[in-house]
Design a protein around this motif. Structure first.
Motif, PDB file in Angstrom:
ATOM      1  N   LEU A 422       0.430  -1.636   0.285  1.00 22.50           N
ATOM      2  CA  LEU A 422      -0.273  -0.281   0.111  1.00 22.50           C
ATOM      3  C   LEU A 422       0.952   1.240  -0.108  1.00 22.50           C
ATOM      4  CD1 LEU A 422      -2.781  -1.278   2.258  1.00 22.50           C
ATOM      5  CD2 LEU A 422      -2.938  -1.254   0.918  1.00 22.50           C
ATOM      6  N   ARG A 423       2.314   1.482   1.032  1.00 14.57           N
ATOM      7  CA  ARG A 423       3.286   2.353   0.335  1.00 14.57           C
ATOM      8  C   ARG A 423       3.267   3.076  -0.357  1.00 14.57           C
ATOM      9  NH1 ARG A 423       3.174   0.795   7.007  1.00 14.57           N
ATOM     10  NH2 ARG A 423       4.273  -0.800   5.772  1.00 14.57           N
ATOM     11  N   GLY A 424       4.212   1.716  -1.413  1.00  8.70           N
ATOM     12  CA  GLY A 424       4.073   1.695  -2.760  1.00  8.70           C
ATOM     13  C   GLY A 424       3.365   1.642  -3.553  1.00  8.70           C
ATOM     14  N   TYR A 425       2.291   1.239  -3.745  1.00  4.41           N
ATOM     15  CA  TYR A 425       1.242   1.820  -4.402  1.00  4.41           C
ATOM     16  C   TYR A 425       0.829   3.726  -4.005  1.00  4.41           C
ATOM     17  CZ  TYR A 425      -3.261   2.531  -5.389  1.00  4.41           C
ATOM     18  OH  TYR A 425      -4.737   3.364  -5.817  1.00  4.41           O
ATOM     19  N   GLU A 426       1.195   3.286  -2.604  1.00  2.00           N
ATOM     20  CA  GLU A 426       0.157   4.860  -2.761  1.00  2.00           C
ATOM     21  C   GLU A 426       1.632   5.900  -4.127  1.00  2.00           C
ATOM     22  OE1 GLU A 426       0.228   8.490   0.592  1.00  2.00           O
ATOM     23  OE2 GLU A 426      -1.155   6.544   1.027  1.00  2.00           O
ATOM     24  N   TYR A 434      -2.049  10.751 -10.425  1.00  2.00           N
ATOM     25  CA  TYR A 434      -3.156  10.202  -9.473  1.00  2.00           C
ATOM     26  C   TYR A 434      -3.878  10.518  -8.801  1.00  2.00           C
ATOM     27  CZ  TYR A 434      -2.194   7.577 -14.535  1.00  2.00           C
ATOM     28  OH  TYR A 434      -2.411   7.383 -15.267  1.00  2.00           O
ATOM     29  N   GLY A 435      -2.521  11.061  -7.786  1.00  2.00           N
ATOM     30  CA  GLY A 435      -3.194  11.907  -5.870  1.00  2.00           C
ATOM     31  C   GLY A 435      -2.829  10.147  -5.288  1.00  2.00           C
ATOM     32  N   ARG A 436      -4.121  10.463  -3.988  1.00  2.00           N
ATOM     33  CA  ARG A 436      -4.302   8.914  -3.567  1.00  2.00           C
ATOM     34  C   ARG A 436      -5.849   8.155  -3.429  1.00  2.00           C
ATOM     35  NH1 ARG A 436      -5.166   8.539   1.531  1.00  2.00           N
ATOM     36  NH2 ARG A 436      -6.711   9.711   2.678  1.00  2.00           N
ATOM     37  N   PRO A 437      -5.359   7.852  -4.110  1.00  2.00           N
ATOM     38  CA  PRO A 437      -7.202   6.571  -4.557  1.00  2.00           C
ATOM     39  C   PRO A 437      -7.620   6.445  -3.718  1.00  2.00           C
ATOM     40  CG  PRO A 437      -6.246   6.485  -6.817  1.00  2.00           C
ATOM     41  CD  PRO A 437      -4.784   6.810  -5.338  1.00  2.00           C
TER      42      PRO A 437
END
Length: 1015
Positions: A422-426, A434-437
């Motif tokens: 999740l940290r890598g995805y963010e 893309y901001g923070r979906p």
């Protein structure tokens, strides 16, 4: 068997050369079912819930699995591709293709057999999961996997995708809950498959024919690729990507059914399935944990898993914010603990104490800084689960934000690596702009759902999307994860499988495909030899829809009808069979094009420049699909992205019939306010004509009205005439003035409702006003698409009410559909009118007014039981909380039906050709509930349509408005205080009488008076 004998596909996506007319003719001749090759049907099935669009060759709706087998045989003879489709909610593009689509959901939804002792059942592919579990519940059994789309997903679709859902934490994926499958290959081999013992396998491979060839090749596949499968298949609970070659391993029992689960219609057609069942959970407890951020919540997953929860889901603050913006699930959001991210942990037990005990054990083991709440009551649990299950819809089309899309939707990693992912995805989202979906999903299995604001309408945006997905795939693979953890590969991830499995296993997938489908005719271009992930986009860089001028403002879609038409994300909630209002015509017909989604798809195709649907606003395909739309507005609330098909229909009809002679019903019922005013000059004569059989038949034929319907009788004295005769307003007026709006239905047909409302309002110390000039909300013109007349009516009404509106006097609407026009439609038809804005803001239902302006007023004690039918527009636009509270305060023990639309829906149920669908809607839940109700129960329905439908179908029951029930229980005032000279007393009860039987008698007497002209 020597591996060199393994086949490879001989052709990659061979062209289709069959004559579609000859194919359609052969299918119609030989298949027991419906064969659709028309433009409208093909357009309705062109997309699923993904970013992709492919126009099918045709659609077949078989009545039995045997009919489906015959359709497969015809397609094989004509050498055309096939695609089996269930609920059509796939998010990776596997449910759209240039193929013949077999839709199982309309007819093939039987529970074939049940062996409760062995806990297995056999079903047809089109059965909906919730429907199946309703049928199993009396036996204490259910099917374990439960995706968020459980009200509308089919078992066949779940098998195709290897679906999971939140309960997979305990029960596993579909592959873990399948006993056997009855399958059919494109070339006609039909057989049951499942786990295969060594002796049975030896017998099969020693035989002759196609079946033996398949098993010999599967044995060869296992021998050649077993070690690679063990080495490269990630050992995680949510590996859904790729084919299930691991099911062929000895340790998994050479399970051919397991192999075929999740193959996305690319290998075989599933005709029937034998499912393994589990006991229904008896008691549940839900713990919600709050964390400072989603990464911290993910890091907490391993500690929670140690307590063996039944489900373990995650939700971040962005999803919560999106739901607050869209006014979704307020009850569930209200009871969340403090925090910016949440884990939802459910425990089960044979007893309440056991379930609660497991929850307390977790809470006792938590660090002190973890906020938490826990719930063991079903109501709060259901509200909180809606927060999680609304994820897809809540994150699409959020006002004030760019649209979000699938494309990197459901990757899964080892649960202990979830925080890292999740940290890598963010970080990756920030890098690509893309901001923070929002993220949410099945955190106990490391599976994350998300929608990303990809730009899918420019070449640059599509290129960036592709680059992001490739990088995200590398991130997941590096953490030992799977590209798909639930929704399959299809086209979104098929191209990326080589990154995850390597070229050798991709070759194994291709060889497996050749074993079952050597001609590559089963859902070609998906999983194996896939289309590129940026091909066949529903939008794409060349998407240039028409932008027609509109009458409605469409403020939620930037004033563009094309955006409104593209709003549907395909999740298919409109195809649910119970609960809510949406979509009554789908529930009656089970037709895709008569679902909200199907109609939205056709409107989307209508505005394209490369669609089988042509003609723009003159499109006959769109007109046919909209014909059975009841304009109930249920989708405005029930649809997770708030598709408002009633408004789209009104806009379409306005343009479709512009400058042309309209259907007769548009004149007879669209112009009802004018017709009613003319009839008011001689109501007895009009009623005599419409009640005489021959004359009534002629009148209905002339007006385009269904011959099965009774024409409602006009009241001999309108409410407004009674009001003028009554003289000056009465009552103390201590709480101020209110304008009682005399809508056409109340004024001309059921004036007793308005008279009752006057009594109630004056008893609550309001001073009632009634407009001195004719007013109308324009509803009947809106529903028939005569929007210029609707705007004229609204402007006139606003002018009549202008002084009262500027004085801030509330307007009380008694007919929910008319009040809903003021609260919603009017400001979209006249967005720049300040008076219309005031009318919107000042309109209240009777219950809303009493709750807001007279909270200390004690309603008369009705003390009765009642079956209550909410009008669709109350449900969708106005809300029903105030009515619910007023019913409680009046001592009415209310059974508020979750029965959907009554089926009459204004003009819809009266129009010729709609009677059967109208009654099917009513018979789904409403009329059975009325029949079950004790004879001394009130039947309450605020809507004129609802009361009319009930009264015409159940002639021994007399439905009433809430105002009538309250007025009947009021203490009887002196005659001179209420009645003008020469009229009958309003109430027929002695003062203070509140018995249920007497109240029913009053309502019956009032209806009798109305029929005699006394009211």
């Amino acid at each position: 068997m020597d591996p060199i004998d393994l086949p490879m596909p001989m052709v990659r996506r061979p062209p289709v050369t069959a004559d579609p007319d000859a194919l359609a003719s052969a299918l119609r001749e030989r298949v027991d079912g419906e064969v659709r090759f028309d433009a409208g049907s093909r357009a309705a099935y062109a997309t699923d819930a993904s970013n992709y669009r492919q126009i099918p060759i045709g659609v077949v709706l078989p009545r039995t699995p045997e009919a489906a087998a015959e359709a497969v045989a015809v397609c094989h003879e004509h050498d055309v591709p096939l695609l089996s489709r269930g609920g059509g909610t796939s998010l990776a593009g596997q449910c759209c293709n240039a193929a013949v689509v077999i839709d199982w959901s309309k007819y093939c939804h039987r529970l074939v057999s049940l062996d409760a002792g062995r806990r297995v059942c056999v079903v047809e592919p089109g059965i909906v999961l919730d429907d199946l579990n309703r049928r199993l519940a009396p036996h204490g059994l259910m099917y374990g996997p439960r995706p968020a789309t459980h009200p509308n997903c089919t078992i066949g679709g779940m098998i195709g995708n290897n679906s999971c859902g939140s309960t997979a934490q305990t029960y596993g994926k579909v592959v873990d809950n399948i006993a056997r499958l009855e399958i059919l290959t494109h070339d006609g081999l039909r057989m049951w498959v499942g786990p295969t013992s060594d002796d049975e396998l030896a017998r099969l491979v020693s035989g002759n024919g196609r079946e033996a060839d398949i098993y010999r090749h599967l044995v060869a596949l296992r021998e050649r690729y077993a070690e690679l499968v063990r080495e490269r298949y990630p050992d995680i609970p949510r590996r859904v990507s790729g084919y299930n070659l691991d099911s062929l391993l000895p340790e998994h029992g050479f399970d051919v059914a397991g192999l075929l689960v999740g193959s996305e219609s690319t290998l075989v057609t599933v005709l029937r399935a034998e499912l393994e069942l589990v006991p229904v959970e008896k008691h549940t407890a839900l713990v919600v944990l709050g964390y400072p951020d989603i990464g911290a919540a993910a890091d907490g997953v391993p500690a929670v898993l140690a307590h063996r929860p039944h489900t373990l889901e995650g939700v971040d603050d962005q999803l919560v914010t999106d739901q607050r913006i869209k006014h979704l699930n307020p009850d569930g959001l209200r009871v969340l603990p403090s925090g910016s991210a949440y884990l939802m942990v459910e425990f089960t037990g044979e007893t309440r104490e056991e379930a609660d005990g497991k929850a307390h054990e977790l809470l006792n083991a938590l660090p002190d800084d973890v906020a938490h709440t826990w719930y063991d009551d079903p109501r709060h649990q259901a509200e909180l689960w809606l927060v999680r299950e609304s994820g897809l819809g809540a994150t699409a089309h959020v006002p004030g934000r760019p649209d979000t899309w699938e494309g990197w939707e459901d990757a899964a990693v080892p649960p202990e690596r979830l925080g890292d992912y999740l940290r890598g995805y963010e970080a990756l989202c920030r890098e690509f702009g893309y901001g923070r979906p929002a993220v949410y999903g099945h955190f106990g299995h490391g599976c994350v759902h998300t929608r990303i604001p990809f730009d899918l309408e420019t070449a640059e945006g599509v290129t960036r999307m592709r680059a992001f997905v490739e990088r995200a795939a590398e991130l997941v693979i590096g953490l030992g994860g799977s590209l798909s953890g639930e929704h399959g590969d299809g086209q979104s991830r098929g191209e990326l499988l080589v990154k995850m499995f390597g070229p050798e296993l991709i070759e194994a997938f291709e060889r497996l495909k050749a074993v079952f489908d050597p001609g590559n005719r089963m859902n070609p271009g998906k999983v194996v030899d896939p289309y590129h992930l940026d091909e066949n986009l529903r939008l794409g860089a060349d998407y240039r829809p028409m932008e027609p001028p509109t009458v409605f403002a469409f403020p939620a879609d930037d004033g563009k009808f094309s955006r409104a038409a593209a709003r549907c994300v395909g999740v298919g909630k409109c195809r649910s069979l119970e609960g809510g209002v949406m979509c009554p015509s789908y529930r009656a017909t089970r037709e895709e094009e008569h679902s909200t989604r199907g109609r939205a798809r056709l409107l989307f195709e209508m505005v394209r420049n490369d669609s089988p649907v042509d003609g723009g606003w003159r499109s006959t395909e769109v007109a046919d699909a909209l014909d059975l739309c009841l304009a109930c507005k249920g989708c405005k609330t029930d649809c997770p992205v708030n598709v408002d098909m009633a408004t789209y229909k009104a806009e379409f009809l306005h343009h479709h019939w512009a400058g042309r002679v309209r259907p007769r019903a548009h004149y007879s019922m669209g112009w009802l306010p004018v017709v009613a005013r003319l009839a008011a000059h001689a109501p007895r004569a009009v009623n005599a004509i419409t009640s005489a059989p021959l004359l009534a038949r002629a009148a209905k034929a002339l007006g385009g009205i269904a011959p099965e319907r009774d024409l409602p009788a006009f009241a001999e004295q309108r409410f407004t005439a009674w009001w003028r005769q009554r003289g000056e307003p009465r009552g103390s007026g201590r709480r101020g003035q209110v304008v009682l709006f005399p809508d056409t239905f109340t004024d001309h047909f059921h004036p007793s409702v308005a008279r009752a409302a006057v009594e109630v309002l004056e008893a609550a110390d309001f001073r009632v006003k009634v407009p001195t000039r004719a007013v109308c909300c324009g509803l009947t013109w809106i529903s028939t698409g005569q929007l210029d007349m609707a705007r004229r009516a609204l402007r006139h009404t606003a002018a009549v009410l202008r002084d009262d509106l500027h004085a801030g006097i509330p307007v009380v609407g008694l007919e929910p559909s008319c009040a809903a026009v003021f609260r919603a439609d009017a400001s979209e038809l006249l967005p720049r009118s300040d008076d219309i804005t005031r009318l919107r803001d000042q309109t209240r239902t009777l219950a809303e007014l009493l709750n807001e302006r007279a909270p200390d007023w004690r309603p008369p004690p009705v003390d009765a039981r009642a079956v209550v039918q909410r009008h669709c527009h109350q449900y969708a636009v106005l809300g029903f909380d105030a009515e619910r509270d007023l019913l409680r305060r009046a001592g009415i023990e209310a059974d508020i039906l979750d029965a959907g639309c009554c089926g009459l829906a204004g003009n819809f149920g009266f129009e010729r050709g709609h009677y059967d669908v109208s009654m099917a809607c009513a018979e789904a839940a409403l009329l059975p509930a009325v029949r079950r109700a004790p004879k001394d129960s009130l039947i309450l329905a605020d809507g004129f349509s609802c009361r009319t439908q009930i009264a015409q179908a159940e002639r021994d029951r007399v439905p009433a408005h809430l105002a009538e029930a309250l007025a009947a229980a009021l203490p009887d005032p002196p005659r001179e205080s209420m009645e003008p000279p020469g009229t009958r007393p309003t109430r027929l009860l002695p003062a203070g009488a509140t018995g249920t039987a007497l109240i029913v008698a009053v309502l019956l007497a009032r209806r009798a008076n109305a029929r005699r002209g006394g009211e």
